[in-house]
Scaffold this active site. Sequence first.
Site, PDB file in Angstrom:
ATOM      1  N   ARG A 257      35.199  44.659  46.890  1.00  0.00           N
ATOM      2  CA  ARG A 257      34.076  43.998  46.214  1.00  0.00           C
ATOM      3  C   ARG A 257      33.687  42.762  47.022  1.00  0.00           C
ATOM      4  O   ARG A 257      34.412  41.776  47.038  1.00  0.00           O
ATOM      5  CB  ARG A 257      34.533  43.583  44.805  1.00  0.00           C
ATOM      6  CG  ARG A 257      33.407  43.202  43.884  1.00  0.00           C
ATOM      7  CD  ARG A 257      33.951  42.538  42.628  1.00  0.00           C
ATOM      8  NE  ARG A 257      34.267  41.144  42.885  1.00  0.00           N
ATOM      9  CZ  ARG A 257      35.202  40.459  42.242  1.00  0.00           C
ATOM     10  NH1 ARG A 257      35.939  41.025  41.322  1.00  0.00           N
ATOM     11  NH2 ARG A 257      35.411  39.188  42.528  1.00  0.00           N
ATOM     12  N   HIS A 261      32.475  39.175  40.717  1.00  0.00           N
ATOM     13  CA  HIS A 261      32.649  40.271  39.756  1.00  0.00           C
ATOM     14  C   HIS A 261      31.321  40.569  39.051  1.00  0.00           C
ATOM     15  O   HIS A 261      30.876  41.706  38.999  1.00  0.00           O
ATOM     16  CB  HIS A 261      33.724  39.900  38.735  1.00  0.00           C
ATOM     17  CG  HIS A 261      33.762  40.804  37.554  1.00  0.00           C
ATOM     18  ND1 HIS A 261      34.209  42.101  37.629  1.00  0.00           N
ATOM     19  CD2 HIS A 261      33.369  40.612  36.270  1.00  0.00           C
ATOM     20  CE1 HIS A 261      34.108  42.667  36.433  1.00  0.00           C
ATOM     21  NE2 HIS A 261      33.603  41.785  35.598  1.00  0.00           N
ATOM     22  N   TYR A 270      39.288  32.169  43.045  1.00  0.00           N
ATOM     23  CA  TYR A 270      40.556  32.897  43.141  1.00  0.00           C
ATOM     24  C   TYR A 270      40.700  33.705  44.432  1.00  0.00           C
ATOM     25  O   TYR A 270      41.671  34.403  44.625  1.00  0.00           O
ATOM     26  CB  TYR A 270      40.714  33.833  41.931  1.00  0.00           C
ATOM     27  CG  TYR A 270      39.521  34.741  41.676  1.00  0.00           C
ATOM     28  CD1 TYR A 270      39.348  35.906  42.424  1.00  0.00           C
ATOM     29  CD2 TYR A 270      38.572  34.435  40.718  1.00  0.00           C
ATOM     30  CE1 TYR A 270      38.258  36.733  42.207  1.00  0.00           C
ATOM     31  CE2 TYR A 270      37.482  35.256  40.490  1.00  0.00           C
ATOM     32  CZ  TYR A 270      37.332  36.409  41.239  1.00  0.00           C
ATOM     33  OH  TYR A 270      36.257  37.230  41.041  1.00  0.00           O
TER      34      TYR A 270
END
Lengths: 363, 326
Positions: A257, A261, A270
């Site tokens: 990815r 998100h 993160y």
Amino acid sequence: MGIHTSVDPETDTVRFLSPEGALCRPIPSSIGDELLVMLYRAMTRTRIFDGKAVALQRTGQLGTFASALGQEAVGVGAAAAMQARDVLAPSYRDHGAQFLRGMTMAECLLYWGGDERGSDFAGPRLDFPNCVPVATQIAHAVGAAYAFKLRREDRVVLTFIGDGGTSNGGFYEALNMAGVWKTPAVIVINNNGWAISTPCARECAAASLAQKSVAVGIEGRQVDGNDVVAVYDTVRQAIEKARAGQGPTLIEALTYRLGDHTTADDATRYRDPELVRREWTREPIARLRAYLTRKGAWSQHKEDALQRECLEEVGQAVNAYLGAQPADCNAMFDHLYAALPASYSYQRDMARRFSPRNGGGHG
Amino acid sequence: MAELNLVEAVNHALAYEMANDESVLLLGEDIGVNGGVFRATNGLQARFGCERVIDTPLAEGAIAGVAVGMAAMGLKPVAEIQFTGFIYPTIDQMINHASRLRNRTRGRLTCPMVLRSPYGAGIHAPEHHSESPEAIFAHMPGLRVVIPSSPARAYGLLLAAMRDPDPVVFLEPTRLYRLFKQAVADDGESLPLDACFLSREGKDVTLVAWGAMMQETLAAADALEQEGVDAEVIDVATIKPLDVETILRSVEKTGRCVIIHEAPRTAGFGAEIAAEIAERALFSLLAPVKRVAAYDVVVPLSRLERQYIPSVDRIVEAVRSAMEGS
Ligand SMILES: Cc1ncc(C[n+]2csc(CCOP(=O)(O)OP(=O)(O)O)c2C)c(N)n1
């Protein structure tokens, strides 16, 4: 040997194109340049759409949106292997596949823009709508496939799930039934490395997610999910097998990815940007472009034309979306039941009376 | 005293209790490094470590289930369910086990866990991120269902929930997370569970609400004041077990009651309150009890959600009609 007893990611990952776009092994002769160009175009279309959708969200013209940036080969490769009569049970990040199925870009925007009409696809009338509760769509796919099997229909159901989704009980339960009933279902794990902020290693301690097929007695395959040829070819085989009555397959597609998100997420909290930079060197679109260009099947000229074409198509979809008349409050009641129960008329009248359209207060 | 918004108040309460009670631990999806999708657990993993702030796999049923196991063995787990639309898989564990463990074992094992979740509509979230399932949990004997309506109440009630010896479902109105700030003393003082709060005194009509609907309800009370109607407003706060005495006392004083909630009307918790009033205070009533609830429809996607959430106008109209009823 019947079923595979394990999937070894070192040796069993299907791949035709290296990250540089070189051939790792011969592409099956059934996959001609025309098909490859089609796959390339579909991935590019998806990426340009994603860029625009994120921009719309950033300017307050779209709700939360889940981009497929970097994962285009999974949706496109899988959907390209389907026939029109097959059925797709998507998750919420599978518009790359849905576009190939005939869902329009305007419908996609309408959905993420907060309007239920975006799920009333004009095209694939039997395809399931986006499924937001993670892992619940797998059971729908298995049930739908059972219906086809029972009626001896020549149809297959394809469904997608994320890596995080495979941690969910719903995934195992449905997979297990698919195995027992030998339903014509193909389950594609879109392993993009992350479930929001949770890396795959924190979701599952197994060496691969494809291995999850072993415990339920179905075949598991792992493919390079950034190689659209590998995805297409593996899914095509699984679909043929399912169509021939030989049961389901679980396919793990390894991808990454590249974006957040969703637009509500901030992956820099993160994720190491260095890792993301490295992953950009493996992404699926440049990879296929390099291969096609080297073969003489693609050129800068064609690329420019494609970019223009896609931008125009996306622009038209955005106009259609922005120009869509907003639904009125009746829309909350219209599709609740086949016929609105009589006891509802009081509530619907009240909704109308308080609707801003009818001079009522805000909401 | 720090000015905190509701999500910060939740964060402070969690931090306070973790610092003061080693048995408290947090678990849930994306609550660690990311600090939760709404940042309710921001900074807590850095402060208390990965063993006490656990990023779990994506499995709500197991999150609730392992919390039952932890709680039975003397830990105090506070489990986060990322959005209420995904709380339904926990119902199996919450209903079949968390709520019954004490009863089933005649008190030998207990389940002092908290199941937290953002809840309710109004932030333009995608599907399944805006539901109000409080009545489902309230129906289950053995559970507590707590819903704060302000930063101070979130802080005090969450501390109480963590200190409670029984399972608590703690629903945090997402719409209020960042809506306003309030002075909150981070002193570890809890607020009582099982008690309604009188948020505004009045003599003409009792308005009963909870969670985010307290906003519209208090605004309606202000608007009604202009019309000469003096509304008393009760924040239920703990839905189950219900402090019915406070509500009855108020209704006996005012003679009128309007109940407001964001969950659909049918079998919503408002029905329960109305039934209690009918059974125990009927002869104090000057007008029928009214409910202002969401319609019995699926929470619409964002374009229509404002028409779904009961508006100030709807509350005002219901109160006017209650005022006519004598
Ligand atoms: C049952 C459930 N729990 C939580 C969520 C909130 N949520 C949305 S996406 C997501 C992560 C999913 O990760 P993955 O399955 O890997 O798919 P990806 O989004 O990476 O494509 C979570 C936790 C949800 N949609 N459904």
